[in-house]
Enzyme design. Structure first.
Site, PDB file in Angstrom:
ATOM      1  N   ASP A 100     -48.292   7.175  -2.757  1.00  0.00           N
ATOM      2  CA  ASP A 100     -49.075   6.289  -1.887  1.00  0.00           C
ATOM      3  C   ASP A 100     -50.298   7.069  -1.418  1.00  0.00           C
ATOM      4  OD1 ASP A 100     -49.773   3.966  -0.615  1.00  0.00           O
ATOM      5  OD2 ASP A 100     -48.036   3.887   0.713  1.00  0.00           O
ATOM      6  N   ASP A 127     -48.818   7.166   7.252  1.00  0.00           N
ATOM      7  CA  ASP A 127     -49.293   6.973   8.625  1.00  0.00           C
ATOM      8  C   ASP A 127     -48.087   6.940   9.558  1.00  0.00           C
ATOM      9  OD1 ASP A 127     -50.658   6.289  10.903  1.00  0.00           O
ATOM     10  OD2 ASP A 127     -51.154   4.265  10.285  1.00  0.00           O
TER      11      ASP A 127
HETATM   12  P1  5GP Z   1     -47.440   3.441   7.172  1.00  0.00           P
HETATM   13  O1  5GP Z   1     -47.808   3.174   8.605  1.00  0.00           O
HETATM   14  O2  5GP Z   1     -46.291   2.575   6.758  1.00  0.00           O
HETATM   15  O3  5GP Z   1     -47.212   4.885   6.902  1.00  0.00           O
HETATM   16  O4  5GP Z   1     -48.686   3.005   6.296  1.00  0.00           O
HETATM   17  C1  5GP Z   1     -48.846   1.664   5.933  1.00  0.00           C
HETATM   18  C2  5GP Z   1     -50.092   1.439   5.160  1.00  0.00           C
HETATM   19  O5  5GP Z   1     -51.171   1.341   6.088  1.00  0.00           O
HETATM   20  C3  5GP Z   1     -50.545   2.491   4.182  1.00  0.00           C
HETATM   21  O6  5GP Z   1     -49.923   2.414   2.928  1.00  0.00           O
HETATM   22  C4  5GP Z   1     -52.020   2.150   4.063  1.00  0.00           C
HETATM   23  O7  5GP Z   1     -52.214   1.116   3.136  1.00  0.00           O
HETATM   24  C5  5GP Z   1     -52.351   1.673   5.462  1.00  0.00           C
HETATM   25  N1  5GP Z   1     -53.028   2.724   6.207  1.00  0.00           N
HETATM   26  C6  5GP Z   1     -52.536   3.480   7.206  1.00  0.00           C
HETATM   27  N2  5GP Z   1     -53.456   4.334   7.666  1.00  0.00           N
HETATM   28  C7  5GP Z   1     -54.573   4.124   6.913  1.00  0.00           C
HETATM   29  C8  5GP Z   1     -55.876   4.704   6.892  1.00  0.00           C
HETATM   30  O8  5GP Z   1     -56.246   5.607   7.650  1.00  0.00           O
HETATM   31  N3  5GP Z   1     -56.750   4.208   5.979  1.00  0.00           N
HETATM   32  C9  5GP Z   1     -56.419   3.212   5.118  1.00  0.00           C
HETATM   33  N4  5GP Z   1     -57.340   2.807   4.268  1.00  0.00           N
HETATM   34  N5  5GP Z   1     -55.203   2.651   5.101  1.00  0.00           N
HETATM   35  C10 5GP Z   1     -54.285   3.101   5.985  1.00  0.00           C
END
Ligand code: 5GP
Length: 191
Positions: free
Chosen positions: A93, A97
């Site tokens: 991925d 985040d």
């Molecule tokens: P999680 O919070 O589940 O780790 O991330 C979920 C999704 O949020 C990631 O796969 C990504 O698509 C999006 N995301 C989270 N932080 C960022 C960021 O800083 N930039 C971008 N472009 N997408 C993000």
């Protein structure tokens, strides 16, 4: 490799070139689609159209806490899942985040591959994770502890809480490059 779409597609394709062994075939890349959805209050959802999940009374969730599958591997007898039995599988991925998405991906893939293994036999699959960026923060989701201990979690960069704009998301790549250069220059000045 299993790329989590859409952010994991380009990194997975790039990684494939680096992982290619001379004389061997390209590593296959399979795709899953996961999205963290948020349920909005009824009045907001109706104003903003139908792109949000149906709002059930009192069914208000924290934004970005629930993962929905928009695409998954073929679970049929001769499908993609059976091919993963006994393999080393790299989940890719772009960014870790809150870790909610990765937790979901690891748990669900492990569960489905184990079910395939119960059917066809063979060794357990071993999952690893690669992300371009890991945000250094308290995570909501978790991944198996031994994955980290055994070096099966790799983040190319560990970064702060800032929002990252990836080039493949840009509609105007020249504008993206300009903003990136300006940000780099202002960062260099501050040092
Ligand atoms: P999680 O919070 O589940 O780790 O991330 C979920 C999704 O949020 C990631 O796969 C990504 O698509 C999006 N995301 C989270 N932080 C960022 C960021 O800083 N930039 C971008 N472009 N997408 C993000």
């Amino acid at each position: 490799m299993i790329a989590i779409g859409g952010g994991g597609y380009v990194p997975a394709r790039i990684l494939r070139s680096f992982l290619k062994q001379p004389g061997s075939t390209n590593i296959p890349i399979q795709a899953i689609g996961l999205s963290l959805y948020e349920t909005l209050p009824a009045n907001k959802a109706s104003k903003e159209g139908t792109s949000t999940p149906p709002v059930v009374d009192r069914d208000i969730e924290e934004p970005g806490t629930k993962v929905t599958r928009t695409q998954w591997l073929d679970l049929s007898a001769l499908g993609e899942m059976d091919n993963l039995v006994g393999k080393r599988v790299l989940i890719v991925d772009e960014v870790d985040d809150t870790r909610t998405t990765l937790e979901y991906a690891v748990k669900e893939l492990e569960k489905d591959v184990e079910a395939a293994r119960a059917r066809v036999g063979g060794e357990a699959a071993q999952f690893s994770i690669f992300v371009l960026h890991n945000k250094n923060k308290v995570k909501k989701g978790s991944i198996p502890g031994n994955m980290v201990e055994e070096g099966r979690y790799v983040a190319a960069r560990t970064v702060g809480e800032e929002w990252i704009c990836y080039p493949w998301e840009a509609v105007d790549i020249d504008e993206h490059d300009r903003l990136a250069a300006a940000q780099k220059a202002s960062g260099a000045q501050q040092q």
